[in-house]
Design a protein around this motif. Structure first.
Motif, PDB file in Angstrom:
ATOM      1  N   PHE A   1       9.005   3.184  -0.266  1.00  0.00           N
ATOM      2  CA  PHE A   1       8.224   5.243   0.089  1.00  0.00           C
ATOM      3  C   PHE A   1       8.623   5.668  -0.877  1.00  0.00           C
ATOM      4  CE2 PHE A   1       8.836   3.531   4.616  1.00  0.00           C
ATOM      5  CZ  PHE A   1       7.164   4.015   5.111  1.00  0.00           C
ATOM      6  N   LEU A   2       9.577   6.122  -1.214  1.00  0.00           N
ATOM      7  CA  LEU A   2       9.832   6.972  -2.362  1.00  0.00           C
ATOM      8  C   LEU A   2       8.832   6.788  -3.781  1.00  0.00           C
ATOM      9  CD1 LEU A   2      13.984   7.520  -2.389  1.00  0.00           C
ATOM     10  CD2 LEU A   2      11.809   9.805  -2.246  1.00  0.00           C
ATOM     11  N   THR A   3       8.998   5.157  -4.096  1.00  0.00           N
ATOM     12  CA  THR A   3       7.927   5.077  -5.457  1.00  0.00           C
ATOM     13  C   THR A   3       6.577   5.585  -4.720  1.00  0.00           C
ATOM     14  OG1 THR A   3       9.473   2.848  -5.297  1.00  0.00           O
ATOM     15  CG2 THR A   3       7.297   2.594  -6.378  1.00  0.00           C
ATOM     16  N   GLY A   4       6.012   5.519  -3.695  1.00  0.00           N
ATOM     17  CA  GLY A   4       4.202   4.711  -3.457  1.00  0.00           C
ATOM     18  C   GLY A   4       4.350   7.178  -3.427  1.00  0.00           C
ATOM     19  N   ILE A   5       5.746   8.196  -3.275  1.00  0.00           N
ATOM     20  CA  ILE A   5       5.475   9.412  -3.351  1.00  0.00           C
ATOM     21  C   ILE A   5       5.029   9.454  -4.344  1.00  0.00           C
ATOM     22  CG2 ILE A   5       6.603  11.868  -2.596  1.00  0.00           C
ATOM     23  CD1 ILE A   5       7.686   9.706  -0.558  1.00  0.00           C
ATOM     24  N   ASN A   6       5.978   9.737  -5.334  1.00  0.00           N
ATOM     25  CA  ASN A   6       6.134  10.037  -7.252  1.00  0.00           C
ATOM     26  C   ASN A   6       7.446   9.071  -8.031  1.00  0.00           C
ATOM     27  OD1 ASN A   6       6.290  11.107  -8.652  1.00  0.00           O
ATOM     28  ND2 ASN A   6       6.640  13.220  -8.600  1.00  0.00           N
ATOM     29  N   GLN A   7       6.446   7.865  -8.493  1.00  0.00           N
ATOM     30  CA  GLN A   7       6.903   7.237  -9.140  1.00  0.00           C
ATOM     31  C   GLN A   7       7.500   7.455 -10.612  1.00  0.00           C
ATOM     32  OE1 GLN A   7       3.663   3.761 -10.636  1.00  0.00           O
ATOM     33  NE2 GLN A   7       5.967   3.122 -11.289  1.00  0.00           N
TER      34      GLN A   7
ATOM     35  N   GLY B   1      16.754   7.501 -10.858  1.00  0.00           N
ATOM     36  CA  GLY B   1      17.480   5.365 -11.310  1.00  0.00           C
ATOM     37  C   GLY B   1      17.198   4.703 -10.458  1.00  0.00           C
ATOM     38  N   ILE B   2      15.617   4.373  -9.569  1.00  0.00           N
ATOM     39  CA  ILE B   2      15.131   3.474  -8.645  1.00  0.00           C
ATOM     40  C   ILE B   2      14.502   2.543 -10.010  1.00  0.00           C
ATOM     41  CG2 ILE B   2      13.756   2.739  -6.876  1.00  0.00           C
ATOM     42  CD1 ILE B   2      14.082   5.575  -5.594  1.00  0.00           C
ATOM     43  N   ASN B   3      14.812   1.274 -10.301  1.00  0.00           N
ATOM     44  CA  ASN B   3      13.781   1.033 -11.170  1.00  0.00           C
ATOM     45  C   ASN B   3      12.832  -0.047 -10.311  1.00  0.00           C
ATOM     46  OD1 ASN B   3      12.688  -1.255 -12.666  1.00  0.00           O
ATOM     47  ND2 ASN B   3      15.022  -2.311 -11.896  1.00  0.00           N
ATOM     48  N   THR B   4      11.794   1.009 -10.359  1.00  0.00           N
ATOM     49  CA  THR B   4      10.615   1.114  -9.357  1.00  0.00           C
ATOM     50  C   THR B   4       9.675   0.021  -9.425  1.00  0.00           C
ATOM     51  OG1 THR B   4       9.429   2.825 -11.306  1.00  0.00           O
ATOM     52  CG2 THR B   4       9.730   3.777  -9.130  1.00  0.00           C
ATOM     53  N   LYS B   5       9.287  -0.779 -11.266  1.00  0.00           N
ATOM     54  CA  LYS B   5       9.205  -1.975 -11.334  1.00  0.00           C
ATOM     55  C   LYS B   5       8.928  -3.241 -10.983  1.00  0.00           C
ATOM     56  CE  LYS B   5       7.612  -0.170 -15.812  1.00  0.00           C
ATOM     57  NZ  LYS B   5       8.322  -0.389 -17.416  1.00  0.00           N
ATOM     58  N   LYS B   6      10.267  -3.161 -10.529  1.00  0.00           N
ATOM     59  CA  LYS B   6      11.159  -4.192  -9.759  1.00  0.00           C
ATOM     60  C   LYS B   6      10.373  -3.983  -8.633  1.00  0.00           C
ATOM     61  CE  LYS B   6      15.346  -6.739 -10.158  1.00  0.00           C
ATOM     62  NZ  LYS B   6      16.479  -6.247 -10.266  1.00  0.00           N
TER      63      LYS B   6
ATOM     64  N   MET C   1       1.061  -1.148   0.157  1.00  0.00           N
ATOM     65  CA  MET C   1       0.172   0.546  -0.097  1.00  0.00           C
ATOM     66  C   MET C   1       0.965   1.565  -0.300  1.00  0.00           C
ATOM     67  SD  MET C   1      -3.201   0.406   2.134  1.00  0.00           S
ATOM     68  CE  MET C   1      -4.773  -0.934   2.300  1.00  0.00           C
ATOM     69  N   ILE C   2       2.039   0.914   1.180  1.00  0.00           N
ATOM     70  CA  ILE C   2       3.460   2.711   0.520  1.00  0.00           C
ATOM     71  C   ILE C   2       3.219   2.396  -0.798  1.00  0.00           C
ATOM     72  CG2 ILE C   2       5.245   2.797   1.604  1.00  0.00           C
ATOM     73  CD1 ILE C   2       4.364   1.834   3.496  1.00  0.00           C
ATOM     74  N   THR C   3       3.579   1.657  -2.145  1.00  0.00           N
ATOM     75  CA  THR C   3       4.012   1.874  -2.760  1.00  0.00           C
ATOM     76  C   THR C   3       3.046   2.134  -3.672  1.00  0.00           C
ATOM     77  OG1 THR C   3       3.530   0.342  -3.903  1.00  0.00           O
ATOM     78  CG2 THR C   3       5.577  -0.042  -3.263  1.00  0.00           C
ATOM     79  N   GLY C   4       1.410   2.699  -3.269  1.00  0.00           N
ATOM     80  CA  GLY C   4      -0.083   3.314  -4.338  1.00  0.00           C
ATOM     81  C   GLY C   4      -0.516   2.051  -4.672  1.00  0.00           C
ATOM     82  N   GLY C   5      -0.266   0.917  -4.354  1.00  0.00           N
ATOM     83  CA  GLY C   5      -0.935   0.136  -4.854  1.00  0.00           C
ATOM     84  C   GLY C   5      -2.231  -1.195  -3.156  1.00  0.00           C
TER      85      GLY C   5
ATOM     86  N   GLY D   1      -1.005   5.784  -0.814  1.00  0.00           N
ATOM     87  CA  GLY D   1       0.279   5.363  -1.126  1.00  0.00           C
ATOM     88  C   GLY D   1       1.757   6.310  -0.588  1.00  0.00           C
ATOM     89  N   GLY D   2       2.354   6.218  -0.198  1.00  0.00           N
ATOM     90  CA  GLY D   2       3.787   7.166   0.585  1.00  0.00           C
ATOM     91  C   GLY D   2       3.486   7.436   1.549  1.00  0.00           C
ATOM     92  N   LYS D   3       2.897   7.005   2.656  1.00  0.00           N
ATOM     93  CA  LYS D   3       2.812   7.071   4.294  1.00  0.00           C
ATOM     94  C   LYS D   3       2.416   5.880   5.154  1.00  0.00           C
ATOM     95  CE  LYS D   3       1.874  10.339   7.091  1.00  0.00           C
ATOM     96  NZ  LYS D   3       0.531  10.666   7.880  1.00  0.00           N
TER      97      LYS D   3
END
Lengths: 328, 336
Positions: free
Chosen positions: B195-201, B208-213, B59-63, B265-267
């Motif tokens: 956290f970063l992925t959830g705040i703004n993918q 440079g974060i592989n957000t999909k992974k 849920m933190i990743t926004g899913g 997400g994000g928090k």
């Protein structure tokens, strides 16, 4: 030909072809499946899901979701069933059922708009609450022995067609026209980010839900405490199958209707293909995932294509203007 | 006092609610204050807590992941069939079943992260599919769906009923998984990426974060945790059935959201989820002890869910309003 192409591009026609495909394939395996009787039967048993899917589509268009349909359905069916059993008139029980649905819808709508609760969470909580209230109200027992007159409601025929079928189809067409032709209806898909609009939708949607409750009650003839259990997932799946986007703004009532028919046809198709019923859920799950994923990939490709074309057009335009300047 | 100010306000509120709960239920029925009864009651909600920890990451990743309940049923059936019908060693079947649960999560994750389909839709399909597979397995193997598969060895039931140094093993499991999730989320690079992925993918992608992974991996974790929960439930109830865990969906989401994790997400945090799962678990135990019929428990959880979310959103919107009042006026015009 070009007309055919634009037709193909519409999501609901793809769904329709899929439905026809199911019928043809199953028909090839067992020709009994393709009789008018079977088709009418699958239409009739999907009535309830059609009504729910249509109601849900209205919510989904605004980018919200309503998973409390099962609970609302069970509660209003139970209350109206008990009213009927105690000698209430059919008309009164219908009005009461619709009122209950409208009130629950209003609470959901207020929670989502005023308290800013996510619609998923709000209706999930409501699902649980309505289910408990229903159990308390019916004392955990089944509501049986509904009057024959009420049960006949689902058997009535007008001009050889089932009365409920006609009412539901008319309802689908009216809602479709309302959503696509009238100004207020178009607001629904435009709402997306306008939260206050959602208050508008809570009420009308639940009306369809309660309508579904009545159809359910009159078809089955008795109301168990688990009435409407698990229905919400099937209905959401039906709407998604029909091309309604869960993120809002995209989808039509017609698509959702076809999606609902597909979900029910699978059940009867399995019977005709002599596949045991325990395959139902697995097959619906595979279908749902496959369709949604291919749809997402297709639409993304189309998106890229239009972007490319737009870019090309812009480059061409610039070249033309440069040539123009040179000519001068 | 210094310690207190370091704990987030929401968690402080949860601790307060938990204390209140223990006091009230204890006054109604003094048996509630019996430590060993309280500790043993963990078996009743350990599944919810375990899955809740890792759904928090999702849920933190926004899913969102609503397929956990049906993965429980699938794991249970796979353990039953492998060990009782095929005759594999019980522990090998447990490991294979948990791997299968992880694969279910992997399928969810790949479709969501790489297929870019909405998490809600994919896990809804997964919910149907995984419980469908479980039902098919039961149907094909010819076991009675109602009775399920039973007759597990004693060492397996020890998983739920055994004790380690006098502490029920379910509590040990609760603490171990809590620590894993907590360290993963709050002390590692991976956790910060979540956290970063959830705040703004998009921003994290550019960073440079592989957000999909990252996204896909959270679903694998959530699937694995559902597998462990399924194993515990099978051991606790002594039989394997396809419909185990089907009623967990509501409680899992309640626990995560009540724990203060934003559904957008994000928090969020693991401590909140852990506290919330104990609150919900004790609520069920306490109400049963207080003689409240089990049917009413759903009402309480439902209300708890709605009220907690309403409080969360009201408190955040109140903060925003304060900010708006304190800010210069031109900000408002800029927004219009």
């Amino acid at each position: 030909m070009s007309k055919f192409k634009t037709l193909m591009k519409k999501r609901e026609f793809r769904t329709l072809f899929f439905l026809v495909g199911i019928f043809i394939i199953v028909g090839l395996i067992n020709s009994d499946f393709l009789t008018i009787g079977t088709i009418q039967n699958s239409l009739k048993s999907s009535l309830l899901y059609i009504v729910l899917a249509v109601g849900l589509t209205v919510v989904l268009l605004t980018g919200n979701i309503d998973i409390s349909v099962g609970g609302t359905l069970g509660l209003s069916a139970a209350v109206s069933g008990i009213l009927l059993k105690n000698g209430g008139s059919i008309f009164v029980s219908i009005v009461v059922a619709i009122l209950i649905g409208a009130i629950i819808g209003l609470i959901n709508g207020l929670g989502v708009t005023k308290l800013k609760i996510s619609s998923f969470i709000m209706t999930l909580g409501m699902l649980e609450i309505t289910r408990v209230i229903q159990v308390i109200y019916t004392d955990g027992q089944w509501v049986e022995n509904l009057p024959a007159g009420f049960k006949q409601l689902s058997q009535l025929n007008v001009l050889g067609f089932n009365l409920l079928l006609i009412i539901v189809m008319a309802g689908v067409i009216i809602v479709h026209l309302f959503l696509t032709r009238s100004r207020k209806g178009r607001y629904f898909s435009a709402i997306g980010d306008n939260v206050d609009g959602a208050i508008l939708l809570g009420v009308p949607v639940q009306r369809y839900v309660t309508l579904a409750g009545l159809i359910f009650a009159s078809q089955v003839g008795f109301i168990s405490t688990t009435a409407g259990l698990g229905i919400e997932m099937t209905v959401i799946a039906a709407a998604v199958l029909g091309g309604v986007s869960l993120s809002g703004g995209v989808g039509t009532v017609l698509g959702a209707t076809i999606g609902a028919v597909i979900m029910i046809s699978i059940n009867s198709a399995l019977i005709y293909m002599k596949i045991p019923a325990f395959w139902n859920d697995a097959i619906s799950g595979v279908l749902l995932i496959t369709i949604v994923v291919t749809d997402a990939i297709l639409s993304r490709r189309a998106d890229k294509q239009t972007k490319k074309e737009r870019l090309r057009a812009r480059v061409l335009q610039e070249e033309v203007s440069i040539n123009h300047a040179h000519a001068k | 006092m210094l310690m207190l100010s370091k704990i987030p306000k929401w968690n402080l509120g949860l601790i307060f609610v938990l204390m209140l709960e223990i006091i009230i239920f204890g006054l109604i029925n003094p048996r509630f204050w019996n430590i060993s009864i309280l500790l043993n009651s963990f078996n009743d909600f350990i599944g919810i807590a375990i899955i809740g920890f890792f759904v928090t990451l999702v849920m933190i990743t926004g899913g969102i992941d609503i397929s956990g309940g049906s993965i429980i049923g699938l794991t249970s059936v796979v353990i039953g069939i492998l060990s009782q019908l095929i005759g594999l060693n019980i522990w090998i079947s447990v490991i294979l079943a948990i791997v299968a649960a992880g694969l279910c999560g992997l399928l969810n994750g790949i479709l969501i992260a790489y297929g870019r389909v909405q998490a809600m839709v994919v896990t809804l399909g997964g919910l149907l599919l995984y419980s469908g597979i479980a039902i098919v397995l039961v149907g094909v193997s010819g076991v009675s769906a109602y009775e399920g598969i039973s007759g597990f060895p004693g060492s397996f039931s020890n998983l739920a009923y055994g004790t380690v140094f006098g502490i029920p093993s379910s509590i040990i499991l609760f603490i171990v998984l809590f620590i894993i999730a907590y360290v993963l989320l709050h002390f590692t690079k991976y956790g910060r990426y979540i956290f970063l992925t959830g705040i703004n993918q998009h921003a994290s992608d550019y960073a440079g974060i592989n957000t999909k992974k990252v996204i896909a991996s959270t679903y694998v974790l959530s699937g694995l945790s559902a597998g462990i929960a399924g194993t515990m439930l099978t051991s606790y109830l002594g039989s394997a059935r396809a419909d185990f865990g089907s009623e967990y969906l509501m409680s899992i989401l309640t626990v995560v959201v009540l724990g203060g994790t934003l559904i957008t997400g994000g928090k969020g945090g693991i401590i909140g989820t852990a506290l919330a799962s104990i609150i919900v678990g004790f609520l069920q135990v306490g109400m049963q002890m207080g003689g409240v019929s089990t049917q009413y428990i759903g009402l309480a959880t439902g209300l708890l869910l709605i009220i907690s979310v309403a409080l969360l959103s009201i408190s955040s919107s109140a903060k925003e309003n304060m900010k708006k009042l304190l800010r210069p006026k031109f900000m408002k015009e800029g927004n219009v």
